[in-house]
Design a protein around this motif. Sequence first.
Motif, PDB file in Angstrom:
ATOM      1  N   ALA A 102      31.374  35.191  38.449  1.00  0.00           N
ATOM      2  CA  ALA A 102      32.197  34.038  38.081  1.00  0.00           C
ATOM      3  C   ALA A 102      33.304  34.394  37.096  1.00  0.00           C
ATOM      4  O   ALA A 102      34.403  33.828  37.152  1.00  0.00           O
ATOM      5  CB  ALA A 102      31.321  32.933  37.504  1.00  0.00           C
ATOM      6  N   ALA A 103      33.035  35.334  36.197  1.00  0.00           N
ATOM      7  CA  ALA A 103      34.071  35.711  35.229  1.00  0.00           C
ATOM      8  C   ALA A 103      35.278  36.334  35.926  1.00  0.00           C
ATOM      9  O   ALA A 103      36.431  36.031  35.608  1.00  0.00           O
ATOM     10  CB  ALA A 103      33.497  36.665  34.195  1.00  0.00           C
ATOM     11  N   ARG A 104      35.018  37.191  36.907  1.00  0.00           N
ATOM     12  CA  ARG A 104      36.122  37.833  37.633  1.00  0.00           C
ATOM     13  C   ARG A 104      36.838  36.830  38.547  1.00  0.00           C
ATOM     14  O   ARG A 104      38.028  36.988  38.847  1.00  0.00           O
ATOM     15  CB  ARG A 104      35.598  39.010  38.445  1.00  0.00           C
ATOM     16  N   SER A 105      36.109  35.824  39.003  1.00  0.00           N
ATOM     17  CA  SER A 105      36.685  34.854  39.937  1.00  0.00           C
ATOM     18  C   SER A 105      37.260  33.622  39.243  1.00  0.00           C
ATOM     19  O   SER A 105      37.722  32.694  39.921  1.00  0.00           O
ATOM     20  CB  SER A 105      35.608  34.403  40.934  1.00  0.00           C
ATOM     21  N   VAL A 115      37.600  33.886  29.807  1.00  0.00           N
ATOM     22  CA  VAL A 115      36.668  35.003  29.701  1.00  0.00           C
ATOM     23  C   VAL A 115      36.841  35.648  28.321  1.00  0.00           C
ATOM     24  O   VAL A 115      37.956  36.007  27.926  1.00  0.00           O
ATOM     25  CB  VAL A 115      36.916  36.042  30.807  1.00  0.00           C
ATOM     26  N   VAL A 116      35.740  35.767  27.598  1.00  0.00           N
ATOM     27  CA  VAL A 116      35.778  36.294  26.236  1.00  0.00           C
ATOM     28  C   VAL A 116      34.601  37.247  26.040  1.00  0.00           C
ATOM     29  O   VAL A 116      33.664  37.294  26.835  1.00  0.00           O
ATOM     30  CB  VAL A 116      35.695  35.164  25.189  1.00  0.00           C
ATOM     31  N   LEU A 117      34.657  38.002  24.948  1.00  0.00           N
ATOM     32  CA  LEU A 117      33.502  38.729  24.439  1.00  0.00           C
ATOM     33  C   LEU A 117      33.051  37.944  23.217  1.00  0.00           C
ATOM     34  O   LEU A 117      33.713  37.957  22.184  1.00  0.00           O
ATOM     35  CB  LEU A 117      33.862  40.163  24.064  1.00  0.00           C
ATOM     36  N   ALA A 118      31.939  37.229  23.350  1.00  0.00           N
ATOM     37  CA  ALA A 118      31.510  36.287  22.321  1.00  0.00           C
ATOM     38  C   ALA A 118      30.166  36.705  21.737  1.00  0.00           C
ATOM     39  O   ALA A 118      29.385  37.422  22.372  1.00  0.00           O
ATOM     40  CB  ALA A 118      31.402  34.883  22.902  1.00  0.00           C
ATOM     41  N   VAL A 169      32.361  19.378  31.437  1.00  0.00           N
ATOM     42  CA  VAL A 169      33.429  20.089  32.135  1.00  0.00           C
ATOM     43  C   VAL A 169      32.852  20.649  33.435  1.00  0.00           C
ATOM     44  O   VAL A 169      31.773  21.251  33.435  1.00  0.00           O
ATOM     45  CB  VAL A 169      33.978  21.243  31.275  1.00  0.00           C
ATOM     46  N   ARG A 170      33.565  20.452  34.526  1.00  0.00           N
ATOM     47  CA  ARG A 170      33.166  20.982  35.829  1.00  0.00           C
ATOM     48  C   ARG A 170      34.120  22.119  36.197  1.00  0.00           C
ATOM     49  O   ARG A 170      35.334  21.922  36.273  1.00  0.00           O
ATOM     50  CB  ARG A 170      33.194  19.892  36.894  1.00  0.00           C
ATOM     51  N   ILE A 171      33.555  23.305  36.419  1.00  0.00           N
ATOM     52  CA  ILE A 171      34.329  24.480  36.808  1.00  0.00           C
ATOM     53  C   ILE A 171      33.897  24.825  38.234  1.00  0.00           C
ATOM     54  O   ILE A 171      32.782  25.297  38.465  1.00  0.00           O
ATOM     55  CB  ILE A 171      34.058  25.650  35.847  1.00  0.00           C
ATOM     56  N   THR A 172      34.779  24.567  39.190  1.00  0.00           N
ATOM     57  CA  THR A 172      34.417  24.669  40.600  1.00  0.00           C
ATOM     58  C   THR A 172      35.085  25.881  41.245  1.00  0.00           C
ATOM     59  O   THR A 172      36.303  26.057  41.151  1.00  0.00           O
ATOM     60  CB  THR A 172      34.815  23.391  41.360  1.00  0.00           C
ATOM     61  N   PHE A 173      34.268  26.698  41.897  1.00  0.00           N
ATOM     62  CA  PHE A 173      34.733  27.845  42.676  1.00  0.00           C
ATOM     63  C   PHE A 173      34.630  27.428  44.152  1.00  0.00           C
ATOM     64  O   PHE A 173      33.521  27.355  44.705  1.00  0.00           O
ATOM     65  CB  PHE A 173      33.861  29.064  42.393  1.00  0.00           C
ATOM     66  N   PRO A 174      35.752  27.134  44.802  1.00  0.00           N
ATOM     67  CA  PRO A 174      35.700  26.542  46.149  1.00  0.00           C
ATOM     68  C   PRO A 174      35.022  27.422  47.192  1.00  0.00           C
ATOM     69  O   PRO A 174      34.349  26.917  48.089  1.00  0.00           O
ATOM     70  CB  PRO A 174      37.175  26.317  46.487  1.00  0.00           C
ATOM     71  N   GLN A 179      30.528  25.447  21.706  1.00  0.00           N
ATOM     72  CA  GLN A 179      31.067  26.549  22.501  1.00  0.00           C
ATOM     73  C   GLN A 179      29.977  27.053  23.460  1.00  0.00           C
ATOM     74  O   GLN A 179      29.041  27.735  23.042  1.00  0.00           O
ATOM     75  CB  GLN A 179      31.536  27.665  21.581  1.00  0.00           C
ATOM     76  N   ILE A 180      30.126  26.713  24.713  1.00  0.00           N
ATOM     77  CA  ILE A 180      29.146  27.093  25.726  1.00  0.00           C
ATOM     78  C   ILE A 180      29.670  28.312  26.474  1.00  0.00           C
ATOM     79  O   ILE A 180      30.782  28.310  27.001  1.00  0.00           O
ATOM     80  CB  ILE A 180      28.889  25.931  26.696  1.00  0.00           C
ATOM     81  N   CYS A 181      28.846  29.365  26.492  1.00  0.00           N
ATOM     82  CA  CYS A 181      29.212  30.590  27.187  1.00  0.00           C
ATOM     83  C   CYS A 181      28.242  30.824  28.338  1.00  0.00           C
ATOM     84  O   CYS A 181      27.034  30.612  28.191  1.00  0.00           O
ATOM     85  CB  CYS A 181      29.156  31.792  26.237  1.00  0.00           C
ATOM     86  N   PHE A 182      28.775  31.280  29.463  1.00  0.00           N
ATOM     87  CA  PHE A 182      27.900  31.538  30.606  1.00  0.00           C
ATOM     88  C   PHE A 182      28.402  32.711  31.420  1.00  0.00           C
ATOM     89  O   PHE A 182      29.593  33.058  31.412  1.00  0.00           O
ATOM     90  CB  PHE A 182      27.769  30.287  31.492  1.00  0.00           C
ATOM     91  N   ALA A 183      27.478  33.334  32.111  1.00  0.00           N
ATOM     92  CA  ALA A 183      27.784  34.367  33.114  1.00  0.00           C
ATOM     93  C   ALA A 183      27.020  33.990  34.372  1.00  0.00           C
ATOM     94  O   ALA A 183      25.828  33.659  34.304  1.00  0.00           O
ATOM     95  CB  ALA A 183      27.348  35.736  32.613  1.00  0.00           C
ATOM     96  N   VAL A 184      27.690  34.043  35.502  1.00  0.00           N
ATOM     97  CA  VAL A 184      27.050  33.696  36.778  1.00  0.00           C
ATOM     98  C   VAL A 184      27.397  34.797  37.783  1.00  0.00           C
ATOM     99  O   VAL A 184      28.557  35.141  37.967  1.00  0.00           O
ATOM    100  CB  VAL A 184      27.532  32.341  37.321  1.00  0.00           C
TER     101      VAL A 184
END
Length: 239
Positions: free
Chosen positions: A105-108, A124-127, A147-152, A230-235
């Motif tokens: 998800a970070a790259r996309s 994209v951060v280093l947190a 917040v909705r972050i949608t990858f179609p 501050q919500i951080c995620f990796a998928v």
Amino acid sequence: RRMLSVVVRGARAAAFVRERARPGDLITFAPSWIDPVGRLHLGEHLSLEDAGRADAARYARVWVLSIRDASSADVAGERPALTSRLDGILVRRYDRTAAVIVEDAARSLPTAQVTGDVASGPQVVLAEVGFTPRRCVQVVPAAGGAVRITFPRFALGSQLVAYAGLADVFTRRDIREPGRLELELAGQVIAARELGVDDGWVRLQARTTPGVAELTVIARAPSPRAHRRQICFAVESRR
């Protein structure tokens, strides 16, 4: 004093690993408080992406340098292929089958559509999450919002693996309200987790069918008191 002792004793162990490490190997240290000493000796073998990894599943070889026979969560339950002890430093190498990452998800993120109550981000951060660096997508929902972050068109493998946590130790200290992360695939929530200020970096996962589908990551700050959450995620989708 104990940190200085580890610094002095670590030179031979570092040389041992340096002579044998291959490009793409992960080098880790245990217990976690010796990490700065490990980086002093072997920092040239640690990229920012290595340091901020979601987990160690993508690495075929993992080196663990430890004192007091400490273990690493990166290789929990695995048997080392190589073991050596030098000046009180236990060096172990683990060989395993690396996970194949289908999409990250970070790259996309540039392809994503963002809707909802956004106070800041996503980016994209280093947190810092749970006192550990994490490469992640960071987003700040408005207090009480989502917040909705949608990858179609997100490429899927056999499983979807996500990690999430609350960034910034000072914000966690001052604002105790939790956040929440949800994964929605083709309009259906397949995994969800409340993110407390003391939870650190937590894992979510779900089995998926290989193919392409719409993936939405929903970051929530449920309480109207959750300012600057501050919500951080990796998928990642994995084969």
